[in-house]
Design a protein around this motif. Structure first.
Motif, mmCIF file in Angstrom:
data_model
loop_
_atom_site.group_PDB
_atom_site.id
_atom_site.type_symbol
_atom_site.label_atom_id
_atom_site.label_comp_id
_atom_site.label_asym_id
_atom_site.label_seq_id
_atom_site.Cartn_x
_atom_site.Cartn_y
_atom_site.Cartn_z
ATOM 1 N N MET A 191 0.833 -1.169 0.000
ATOM 2 C CA MET A 191 0.000 0.000 0.000
ATOM 3 C C MET A 191 0.888 1.245 0.000
ATOM 4 S SD MET A 191 -3.057 0.706 2.411
ATOM 5 C CE MET A 191 -3.277 1.756 3.624
ATOM 6 N N GLN A 192 0.669 2.103 -0.960
ATOM 7 C CA GLN A 192 1.471 3.315 -1.091
ATOM 8 C C GLN A 192 0.823 4.479 -0.358
ATOM 9 O OE1 GLN A 192 2.108 4.233 -5.196
ATOM 10 N NE2 GLN A 192 4.150 3.374 -5.162
ATOM 11 N N GLY A 193 1.663 5.261 0.298
ATOM 12 C CA GLY A 193 1.191 6.463 0.960
ATOM 13 C C GLY A 193 1.366 7.667 0.058
ATOM 14 N N ARG A 194 1.063 8.821 0.610
ATOM 15 C CA ARG A 194 1.120 10.064 -0.153
ATOM 16 C C ARG A 194 2.534 10.380 -0.654
ATOM 17 N NH1 ARG A 194 -0.497 15.632 2.639
ATOM 18 N NH2 ARG A 194 1.242 16.673 1.665
ATOM 19 N N LEU A 195 3.531 10.230 0.222
ATOM 20 C CA LEU A 195 4.901 10.534 -0.182
ATOM 21 C C LEU A 195 5.411 9.524 -1.206
ATOM 22 C CD1 LEU A 195 7.404 12.283 0.064
ATOM 23 C CD2 LEU A 195 8.137 10.828 1.943
ATOM 24 N N SER A 196 5.107 8.259 -1.003
ATOM 25 C CA SER A 196 5.532 7.233 -1.951
ATOM 26 C C SER A 196 4.957 7.499 -3.339
ATOM 27 C CB SER A 196 5.105 5.852 -1.457
ATOM 28 O OG SER A 196 5.554 4.853 -2.337
ATOM 29 N N SER A 197 3.690 7.873 -3.390
ATOM 30 C CA SER A 197 3.061 8.204 -4.676
ATOM 31 C C SER A 197 3.749 9.395 -5.329
ATOM 32 C CB SER A 197 1.579 8.515 -4.483
ATOM 33 O OG SER A 197 0.918 7.404 -3.960
ATOM 34 N N TRP A 198 4.118 10.397 -4.518
ATOM 35 C CA TRP A 198 4.803 11.574 -5.034
ATOM 36 C C TRP A 198 6.175 11.199 -5.595
ATOM 37 C CZ3 TRP A 198 9.208 14.427 -3.798
ATOM 38 C CH2 TRP A 198 9.270 15.707 -4.367
ATOM 39 N N LEU A 199 6.913 10.336 -4.875
ATOM 40 C CA LEU A 199 8.228 9.902 -5.345
ATOM 41 C C LEU A 199 8.118 9.118 -6.656
ATOM 42 C CD1 LEU A 199 9.853 8.813 -1.962
ATOM 43 C CD2 LEU A 199 10.441 10.821 -3.320
ATOM 44 N N VAL A 200 7.095 8.261 -6.775
ATOM 45 C CA VAL A 200 6.865 7.497 -8.011
ATOM 46 C C VAL A 200 6.570 8.458 -9.169
ATOM 47 C CG1 VAL A 200 5.246 5.921 -9.149
ATOM 48 C CG2 VAL A 200 6.122 5.371 -6.877
ATOM 49 N N LYS A 201 5.762 9.467 -8.900
ATOM 50 C CA LYS A 201 5.396 10.452 -9.926
ATOM 51 C C LYS A 201 6.630 11.103 -10.549
ATOM 52 C CE LYS A 201 2.873 14.816 -10.363
ATOM 53 N NZ LYS A 201 2.079 15.803 -9.632
ATOM 54 N N TYR A 202 7.655 11.324 -9.724
ATOM 55 C CA TYR A 202 8.870 11.974 -10.213
ATOM 56 C C TYR A 202 10.002 10.986 -10.505
ATOM 57 C CZ TYR A 202 6.515 16.306 -9.322
ATOM 58 O OH TYR A 202 5.609 17.343 -9.364
ATOM 59 N N GLY A 203 9.689 9.709 -10.546
ATOM 60 C CA GLY A 203 10.665 8.697 -10.942
ATOM 61 C C GLY A 203 11.771 8.439 -9.934
ATOM 62 N N LEU A 204 11.519 8.681 -8.654
ATOM 63 C CA LEU A 204 12.528 8.454 -7.621
ATOM 64 C C LEU A 204 12.372 7.044 -7.060
ATOM 65 C CD1 LEU A 204 12.164 11.947 -6.007
ATOM 66 C CD2 LEU A 204 14.044 11.152 -7.428
ATOM 67 N N ILE A 205 13.429 6.281 -7.157
ATOM 68 C CA ILE A 205 13.382 4.858 -6.823
ATOM 69 C C ILE A 205 13.368 4.654 -5.313
ATOM 70 C CG2 ILE A 205 14.591 2.666 -7.038
ATOM 71 C CD1 ILE A 205 15.767 3.814 -9.678
ATOM 72 N N HIS A 206 12.419 3.875 -4.865
ATOM 73 C CA HIS A 206 12.276 3.526 -3.458
ATOM 74 C C HIS A 206 11.348 2.306 -3.362
ATOM 75 C CE1 HIS A 206 8.539 5.550 -4.281
ATOM 76 N NE2 HIS A 206 8.052 5.026 -3.168
ATOM 77 N N ARG A 207 11.156 1.842 -2.152
ATOM 78 C CA ARG A 207 10.228 0.732 -1.916
ATOM 79 C C ARG A 207 9.365 1.099 -0.714
ATOM 80 N NH1 ARG A 207 11.816 -4.771 0.791
ATOM 81 N NH2 ARG A 207 9.784 -5.747 0.802
ATOM 82 N N SER A 208 8.072 1.013 -0.867
ATOM 83 C CA SER A 208 7.171 1.310 0.236
ATOM 84 C C SER A 208 7.118 0.106 1.174
ATOM 85 C CB SER A 208 5.769 1.629 -0.286
ATOM 86 O OG SER A 208 4.904 1.861 0.807
ATOM 87 N N LEU A 209 7.308 0.351 2.481
ATOM 88 C CA LEU A 209 7.230 -0.712 3.478
ATOM 89 C C LEU A 209 5.938 -0.622 4.284
ATOM 90 C CD1 LEU A 209 10.931 -0.624 4.782
ATOM 91 C CD2 LEU A 209 9.924 -2.164 3.080
ATOM 92 N N GLY A 210 4.999 0.180 3.818
ATOM 93 C CA GLY A 210 3.711 0.308 4.499
ATOM 94 C C GLY A 210 3.715 1.390 5.549
#
Length: 158
Positions: free
Chosen positions: A1-20
């Motif tokens: 489940m992605q949160g607000r910040l994770s969605s923002w990072l995905v939008k700008y192509g910043l690589i990360h992994r959401s841990l919930g």
């Protein structure tokens, strides 16, 4: 489940992994060590202007080490600041993470303590040294595979 910040990072192509989310609803993200410095700068510019805490832990004996950063976005007039937890996992054979001292000055002693207790090296830190253990101490006391020495130096009480 992605949160607000994770969605923002995905939008700008910043690589990360959401841990919930943790039990308080704080979003937790995993960042690769090589991406951490640039993402830290981006998070600071995005508004995460306060490093609440930094700590480190040993995930498992012989396994990975983790450095954890709790960031807070404090804005004038906002009653509930937005928080995020960043975890960076590194191999215990070469535990190196870019220091974020130059982004958040409060990381200074916290990164030194993580170095002193677990041996995680923070690249570009201004003064990375032991602060709790003697300079000549061998090993990293908070690692799960640490073997305590069978001697203790007796100090004078006065």
């Amino acid at each position: 489940m992605q949160g607000r910040l994770s969605s923002w990072l995905v939008k700008y192509g910043l690589i990360h992994r959401s841990l919930g989310f943790d039990y308080l609803g704080v979003e937790t993200l995993q960042i690769k060590p090589e991406d951490w410095h640039s993402i830290a700068v981006i998070l600071y510019v995005y508004g995460y202007n306060y490093l609440r805490s930094q700590c480190a832990y040993d995930v498992a004996p012989g396994g990975l080490l983790a450095s954890v950063y709790h960031l807070t976005r404090i804005e004038y007039g906002i009653n509930q600041p937005e928080e995020v937890c960043i975890k960076i996992f590194v191999s215990r054979k070469n535990p190196r993470i870019p220091s974020i001292f130059w982004v958040w000055k409060s990381a200074d002693f916290q990164e030194q303590e993580s170095y002193d207790m677990l041996g995680i090296s923070y690249d570009s830190h201004q003064c990375l040294r032991r602060i709790l253990m003697p300079e000549n101490w061998i090993g990293w006391p908070l690692r799960k595979d640490y073997i305590a020495p069978n001697f203790y130096e007796i100090q004078d009480a006065h």
